[in-house]
Scaffold this active site. Sequence first.
Site, mmCIF file in Angstrom:
data_model
loop_
_atom_site.group_PDB
_atom_site.id
_atom_site.type_symbol
_atom_site.label_atom_id
_atom_site.label_comp_id
_atom_site.label_asym_id
_atom_site.label_seq_id
_atom_site.Cartn_x
_atom_site.Cartn_y
_atom_site.Cartn_z
ATOM 1 N N GLN A 36 45.149 33.078 32.778
ATOM 2 C CA GLN A 36 45.819 31.775 32.836
ATOM 3 C C GLN A 36 44.928 30.684 32.236
ATOM 4 O O GLN A 36 43.733 30.895 32.041
ATOM 5 C CB GLN A 36 46.186 31.444 34.288
ATOM 6 C CG GLN A 36 45.044 31.584 35.281
ATOM 7 C CD GLN A 36 45.477 32.034 36.670
ATOM 8 O OE1 GLN A 36 46.616 31.828 37.064
ATOM 9 N NE2 GLN A 36 44.571 32.642 37.436
ATOM 10 N N ASP A 143 44.634 42.865 40.949
ATOM 11 C CA ASP A 143 46.010 42.503 41.232
ATOM 12 C C ASP A 143 46.309 42.830 42.702
ATOM 13 O O ASP A 143 46.113 43.976 43.139
ATOM 14 C CB ASP A 143 46.923 43.301 40.290
ATOM 15 C CG ASP A 143 48.388 43.069 40.603
ATOM 16 O OD1 ASP A 143 48.767 41.927 40.893
ATOM 17 O OD2 ASP A 143 49.162 44.051 40.569
ATOM 18 N N ALA A 144 46.776 41.824 43.457
ATOM 19 C CA ALA A 144 46.972 42.018 44.900
ATOM 20 C C ALA A 144 48.041 43.076 45.177
ATOM 21 O O ALA A 144 47.979 43.782 46.175
ATOM 22 C CB ALA A 144 47.360 40.697 45.547
ATOM 23 N N ASP A 161 49.213 33.075 48.777
ATOM 24 C CA ASP A 161 48.915 31.766 48.189
ATOM 25 C C ASP A 161 48.838 31.939 46.673
ATOM 26 O O ASP A 161 47.764 31.950 46.071
ATOM 27 C CB ASP A 161 47.584 31.258 48.751
ATOM 28 C CG ASP A 161 47.303 29.826 48.331
ATOM 29 O OD1 ASP A 161 48.242 29.121 47.933
ATOM 30 O OD2 ASP A 161 46.136 29.413 48.404
ATOM 31 N N PRO A 170 50.544 35.852 36.007
ATOM 32 C CA PRO A 170 50.060 37.035 36.714
ATOM 33 C C PRO A 170 50.785 37.328 38.031
ATOM 34 O O PRO A 170 50.542 38.357 38.651
ATOM 35 C CB PRO A 170 48.585 36.691 36.977
ATOM 36 C CG PRO A 170 48.501 35.205 36.948
ATOM 37 C CD PRO A 170 49.594 34.734 36.025
HETATM 38 N N1 SAM Z 1 47.905 26.339 45.962
HETATM 39 C C1 SAM Z 1 48.614 27.070 45.001
HETATM 40 C C2 SAM Z 1 49.954 26.562 44.615
HETATM 41 O O1 SAM Z 1 50.172 25.400 44.619
HETATM 42 O O2 SAM Z 1 50.823 27.315 44.228
HETATM 43 C C3 SAM Z 1 48.251 28.474 44.803
HETATM 44 C C4 SAM Z 1 46.771 28.644 44.993
HETATM 45 S S1 SAM Z 1 45.780 29.680 44.168
HETATM 46 C C5 SAM Z 1 44.881 28.723 43.008
HETATM 47 C C6 SAM Z 1 46.666 30.826 43.234
HETATM 48 C C7 SAM Z 1 45.788 32.004 42.823
HETATM 49 O O3 SAM Z 1 46.608 33.185 42.734
HETATM 50 C C8 SAM Z 1 45.103 31.853 41.474
HETATM 51 O O4 SAM Z 1 43.723 31.702 41.648
HETATM 52 C C9 SAM Z 1 45.474 33.136 40.718
HETATM 53 O O5 SAM Z 1 44.401 33.708 40.018
HETATM 54 C C10 SAM Z 1 45.950 34.051 41.843
HETATM 55 N N2 SAM Z 1 46.867 35.117 41.402
HETATM 56 C C11 SAM Z 1 47.910 35.026 40.522
HETATM 57 N N3 SAM Z 1 48.502 36.232 40.363
HETATM 58 C C12 SAM Z 1 47.821 37.106 41.155
HETATM 59 C C13 SAM Z 1 47.942 38.500 41.417
HETATM 60 N N4 SAM Z 1 48.868 39.238 40.785
HETATM 61 N N5 SAM Z 1 47.089 39.078 42.313
HETATM 62 C C14 SAM Z 1 46.131 38.333 42.918
HETATM 63 N N6 SAM Z 1 45.950 37.004 42.695
HETATM 64 C C15 SAM Z 1 46.778 36.401 41.833
#
Ligand code: SAM
Length: 306
Positions: A36, A143-144, A161, A170
């Site tokens: 991203q 990846d979660a 989150d 992602p």
């Molecule tokens: N506070 C937020 C909002 O307003 O939507 C979300 C917080 S946080 C920064 C989101 C995180 O999710 C990012 O750091 C991103 O790298 C992570 N992320 C995105 N896709 C993911 C995935 N497939 N598995 C794990 N983490 C993921």
Amino acid sequence: MAGPPQYKWFFETTTPVEGHMHAIARTIATRQTKFQFMEIFETHSYGKVLVLDGRIQSSEHDEFIYHEILVQPGLLAHPKPVRAMVIGGGEGATVREILRHPSITDCLMVDIDGEVVEECKKHLPEMHKGAFEDPRTRVLHEDARAYLEKTRERFDLIVVDLPEPLEEGPACLLFTTEFYGLIRDRLTDDGVMTMQAGMTKINELFFFGAVNRTLREVFPVVAPYQGFISCFGTPWGFILASKGTDPRAQTAADIDRLISSRMNPDSLGYWNGAAHLHSFNLPKFLTQALDKNTRIITDKHPLIVS
Ligand code: SAM
């Protein structure tokens, strides 16, 4: 004579025909990661903000609202939470919020993007407040969904989150029945999931409604709630889901008592019994929109927001 200050602006479109803007005091970091485009700004009104793919994730001055409303209802609905997982959670503030509960002995954060997490560690100490260094914290970068598919671990709390499912982002396949089924199976019997679920402003309720409807395919209890997040410029939706625990059965007095018995209530700036009642009691247009929404999000038929 000096004219009005000339600001640089960050402009975010919240919908294709609407947006909001923040004057930038300085740019702290910008980086195209493998997953991203990341920016960290200092803004005049909200202090530091994290922006991913053009969307504000949180701000220094009001992140306590977002992270308390995201995390505290789940922990307070559980009799004694011990093991927690954060899906996403970049800034580390979600982990920080979980670690407030002394019963937590283990908090696993799985965020796909190690580069974003490193930048947040470095530039946003006001948000994580040292949570990454707490011995109860474990961080994995993968990846979660892939992690949940392979692990046998079980959790009392899972906090989702994630950013919205943007095209080619992602998180596209982390809002589907299949994904929520994995979460349900990785929760303990009293376990609770909470998540951010998009905006709840008039005319933009489709995403919140579809996620709520999708969760109802998987969990017996689905409790939608909301709060106003100032730096997003809009009310925001959250959802708690569980195999039986229903936060709507808790009174304001229950919540205040639980907070006082588990932590110093003054350490929270937003969540208390009154906020609990306010958040879970939704206005009529919102409950009507939730009831009307029939969209179920699946791997075959995912929902992408623009
Ligand atoms: N506070 C937020 C909002 O307003 O939507 C979300 C917080 S946080 C920064 C989101 C995180 O999710 C990012 O750091 C991103 O790298 C992570 N992320 C995105 N896709 C993911 C995935 N497939 N598995 C794990 N983490 C993921």
